[in-house]
Design an enzyme around this catalytic site. Structure first.
Site, PDB file in Angstrom:
ATOM      1  N   ASN A  59       0.902  -1.237   0.203  1.00  0.00           N
ATOM      2  CA  ASN A  59       0.023  -0.584   0.435  1.00  0.00           C
ATOM      3  C   ASN A  59       0.820   1.838  -0.298  1.00  0.00           C
ATOM      4  O   ASN A  59       1.542   2.104   1.254  1.00  0.00           O
ATOM      5  CB  ASN A  59      -0.722  -0.194   1.017  1.00  0.00           C
ATOM      6  CG  ASN A  59      -1.676  -1.069   1.094  1.00  0.00           C
ATOM      7  OD1 ASN A  59      -2.518  -0.648   0.966  1.00  0.00           O
ATOM      8  ND2 ASN A  59      -1.275  -2.193   2.184  1.00  0.00           N
ATOM      9  N   GLU A  60       0.835   2.124  -1.260  1.00  0.00           N
ATOM     10  CA  GLU A  60       1.656   3.078  -1.449  1.00  0.00           C
ATOM     11  C   GLU A  60       1.244   4.220  -0.668  1.00  0.00           C
ATOM     12  O   GLU A  60       0.614   4.385  -0.669  1.00  0.00           O
ATOM     13  CB  GLU A  60       2.722   3.259  -3.308  1.00  0.00           C
ATOM     14  CG  GLU A  60       3.051   1.723  -3.964  1.00  0.00           C
ATOM     15  CD  GLU A  60       4.146   1.561  -3.022  1.00  0.00           C
ATOM     16  OE1 GLU A  60       4.971   1.857  -2.047  1.00  0.00           O
ATOM     17  OE2 GLU A  60       5.218   1.046  -4.198  1.00  0.00           O
ATOM     18  N   PRO A  61       2.301   5.345  -0.641  1.00  0.00           N
ATOM     19  CA  PRO A  61       1.646   6.677  -0.524  1.00  0.00           C
ATOM     20  C   PRO A  61       0.735   7.359  -1.044  1.00  0.00           C
ATOM     21  O   PRO A  61       0.679   6.831  -2.748  1.00  0.00           O
ATOM     22  CB  PRO A  61       2.938   7.815  -0.562  1.00  0.00           C
ATOM     23  CG  PRO A  61       4.179   6.677  -0.141  1.00  0.00           C
ATOM     24  CD  PRO A  61       3.778   4.979  -1.006  1.00  0.00           C
ATOM     25  N   SER A  75      -2.106   5.337  -0.915  1.00  0.00           N
ATOM     26  CA  SER A  75      -3.721   4.078  -0.698  1.00  0.00           C
ATOM     27  C   SER A  75      -4.662   4.842   0.514  1.00  0.00           C
ATOM     28  O   SER A  75      -4.238   5.327   1.307  1.00  0.00           O
ATOM     29  CB  SER A  75      -2.365   3.225  -0.104  1.00  0.00           C
ATOM     30  OG  SER A  75      -2.175   2.572  -0.722  1.00  0.00           O
ATOM     31  N   THR A  77      10.226   1.651  -3.815  1.00  0.00           N
ATOM     32  CA  THR A  77       9.449   0.680  -3.523  1.00  0.00           C
ATOM     33  C   THR A  77      10.364  -0.294  -4.950  1.00  0.00           C
ATOM     34  O   THR A  77      10.961  -1.517  -4.541  1.00  0.00           O
ATOM     35  CB  THR A  77       8.382   0.455  -3.212  1.00  0.00           C
ATOM     36  OG1 THR A  77       7.660   1.122  -3.033  1.00  0.00           O
ATOM     37  CG2 THR A  77       7.950  -1.582  -2.791  1.00  0.00           C
TER      38      THR A  77
END
Length: 648
Positions: A172-174, A176, A191
């Site tokens: 869950n990347e920034p 999300s 990432t």
């Protein structure tokens, strides 16, 4: 519940898990990752056993990556030695790269089998990992079904998490959202850059992954997040002490009623209770704490140390320091002088000088120096100015290159080298069947190599030769005889993979033998612990263990050990015990020395999240250190390299 955290700093008067107003998530700090992992593994084991007593399944959400490996290792040990059974465990993994075959070296299916499932008695049908082999148009349906399976199992009893350098949990990347569920996620560049270590380069790293969503994670009854190493410190501080924000997905755990962060002291280094412990609790005002507080106050207020006033101390939570030591004027002068005494242009000691307030001894005038370099370029990158200064000042300098660094050479660079040797031998009629075979086999292998495929032994030999040649070139550039370059090739490194073997007796013996051969007055070793599972950490462990075992030897009684840092971070200003200034010309010369490592320039295989080249990282770090001294009110230098003395 978790065992009592290990107290990492004797200056604290209370346990580290006491109520801290700055922290919005319960956080346990342990001295190291191993102790922390044991505590987490024991909590998981207790939950499994409790569920067995209740004759219920235990539903675990599991993570991959380097952080949980030691947890899984402890669970395996408990299974083998203490009879811990996994017969009632059902597990759901957080994520998987997409696309990804399950037998690929980087597959999380493979990771979980190798790190846990194949070593315990969990039934084969009881563990689930997102399917990276699906057609793209089938992923949404799969994701919905994955969440349904978790719900039908009764929900997650326990969710284990790691954390990315950008705050991601799962993938869950920034950006999300808190209500997100299992889905296909486009991976952030940072990432992918971090993962490129495993894939052999950014271009080979997947751009997508299937991940449980934030809502899926927050639905677990218990959530424990692990973080090791100082590279995670800023994002941990933001998640624990900052606001809840989608720019740091781990901060969503502030909304969970039963979440816990389990971290080591390095990952905790940016938390207020570690950075400025006097703001949260009573402390013992010994000299290290005094130095830490005064430098912190000076930098925070942007005032030179000698300009700090009694009011500055009183208004910023340091009044107890005044009560113990008197007025600010006296404290300021004391700390200023301590910092001044760390600065020296004579890292091997200054001959015929009073060394009472110098970081190094004047005698013996000419010292034998052994510089340990984990990779073939760490010597010049991390302490190139000091390296040159030691040589110029007449000391007998040796370098112990601890590993070959062979996995960090790009395939096209190795192919160019192998082709050159084969062509050279052919053109000049040089007949060396075995050598020719090695280079021909290496060239053939590199031409046919598939993504994620391991290097053959021949390819690793070629890549190792490239890095050895570059290290020798640096030694010639600095001015030390090539015979003073010792290529140790520690066995722990030679796996052909990013993941290394544990430190062995053979590694320690090789290190001891070199120390005994040189009988040094000074040892320099890499104290860079940004990645506690990395090569630097293992190399440091080998050196320190060797030093301990040799401590009874007469020559060791006159040997001092200095620790330097890597290309990414420096010692905190209050920790520095020796700072070696560099002129503009010396900075340029260090840069040229770094350039000798041509295979590491213009596109490093394991670049990580930092896109700068190594010479840029080193220069900016060295200039930043000099800048800190200047901001504190000391002389202005172009750059500085810093060291901490290890006293055992």
């Amino acid at each position: 519940m978790l065992a009592e955290p290990v107290l990492p700093d004797a200056a604290f008067s209370g346990p580290l898990q006491s109520a801290i107003t700055y922290e919005k998530i319960p956080t346990h700090i342990y001295a190291d990752a191993k102790a922390a992992s044991r505590a987490v593994a024991h909590e998981i084991a207790a939950l499994i056993r409790q569920k067995q007593k209740e004759k219920k399944p235990c539903i675990l959400g599991l993570a991959t990556g380097s952080s949980p490996k030691t947890v899984y290792a402890e669970l395996i040990r408990m299974h083998r030695e203490e009879g811990l059974s996994f017969h009632n465990v059902v597990s759901f993994n957080l994520d998987e790269y997409f696309p990804m075959e399950p037998d690929s070296l980087q597959s999380y299916w493979r990771f979980m089998r190798e790190q846990l499932f194949d070593h315990v008695d969990i039934p084969a049908g009881n563990y689930y990992v997102p399917d990276g082999t699906l057609r793209a148009d089938k992923v949404a349906e799969f994701a919905k079904h994955y969440d349904q399976q978790i719900a039908e199992a009764g929900g997650l009893d326990f969710q284990l998490l790691g954390i990315g350098g950008n705050g991601h949990i799962g993938f869950n990347e920034p950006g999300s959202l808190i209500n997100s569920h299992t889905r296909l996620m486009m991976l952030d560049h940072s990432t992918r850059a971090a993962a490129s270590v495993d894939f052999g380069g950014l271009s080979r790293t997947p751009r997508k992954a299937i991940t449980m969503g934030i809502a899926s994670i927050l639905g677990a009854k218990r959530v424990v997040l692990l973080a090791w190493g100082e590279r995670k410190a800023p994002v941990i501080q933001g998640a624990v002490e900052g606001t809840v924000t989608e720019t740091n997905p781990a901060s969503y755990l502030q909304t969970h009623p039963n979440a816990l962060f389990v971290i080591d002291t390095a990952a905790a280094s940016e938390l207020t209770r570690m950075k400025a412990p006097w703001l949260v609790d009573s402390v013992v005002w010994d000299n290290p704490m005094k130095k830490k507080a005064v430098t912190y106050l000076s930098l925070t207020l942007e005032k030179p140390i000698l300009k700090l006033t009694d009011r500055d101390y009183n208004d910023n939570g340091v009044s107890d320091l005044l009560a113990q030591y008197g007025q600010a004027y006296d404290i300021n002068i004391d700390v200023f002088n301590q910092l001044q005494h760390t600065i020296t242009g004579w890292p091997g000691g200054k001959p015929n000088a009073d060394d009472t307030n110098r970081p190094e001894r004047a005698l013996p005038t000419h010292k034998r120096v052994l510089l340990f370099s984990p990779h073939p370029d760490d010597d010049i990158i991390s302490m190139g100015g000091t390296f040159q200064r030691l040589v110029d000042q007449g000391h007998e300098v040796h370098v112990g290159y601890q590993t070959s660094g062979n996995i960090a050479v790009a395939d096209d660079e190795a192919l160019r080298f192998a082709d050159y040797v084969v062509d050279f031998n052919t053109r000049f009629g040089i007949k060396s069947p075995e050598a020719t075979r090695i280079f021909q086999d290496a060239a053939t292998s590199l031409r046919n190599k598939k993504d994620s495929e391991m290097d053959t032994d021949e390819v690793r030999q070629v890549k190792g030769l490239i890095r050895m040649g570059e290290a020798k070139s640096t030694c010639r550039f600095v001015g030390i005889p090539v015979e003073h370059a010792h290529f140790m090739n520690l066995p722990f490194y030679e796996t052909g993979k990013v993941e290394k073997k544990p430190l062995s007796e053979e590694d320690i013996k090789i290190t001891m033998d070199l120390i005994e051969k040189i009988k040094p007055h000074q040892i320099y070793a890499a104290g860079d612990l940004a990645d506690p599972h990395g090569t630097h950490k293992v190399c440091l462990d080998a050196v320190l263990e060797a030093v301990k075992r040799l401590s009874h030897k007469n020559f060791m009684k006159d040997c001092w050990v200095w620790l330097y840092r890597g290309a990414w971070a420096e010692w905190d200003i209050h920790e520095i015990e020796m700072a070696v200034p560099m002129s503009p010309d010396q900075v340029t010369k260090k840069r040229l020395g770094i350039f000798k490592h041509q295979s590491q320039k213009d596109g490093v295989v394991y670049q990580g999240t930092d896109s700068r080249e190594f010479w840029q990282r080193a220069e900016e770090r060295n200039r930043a250190t000099a800048g800190l001294y200047n901001r504190l009110g000391l002389a202005e230098y172009e750059a500085m390299e810093a060291f901490v003395r290890w006293k055992g």
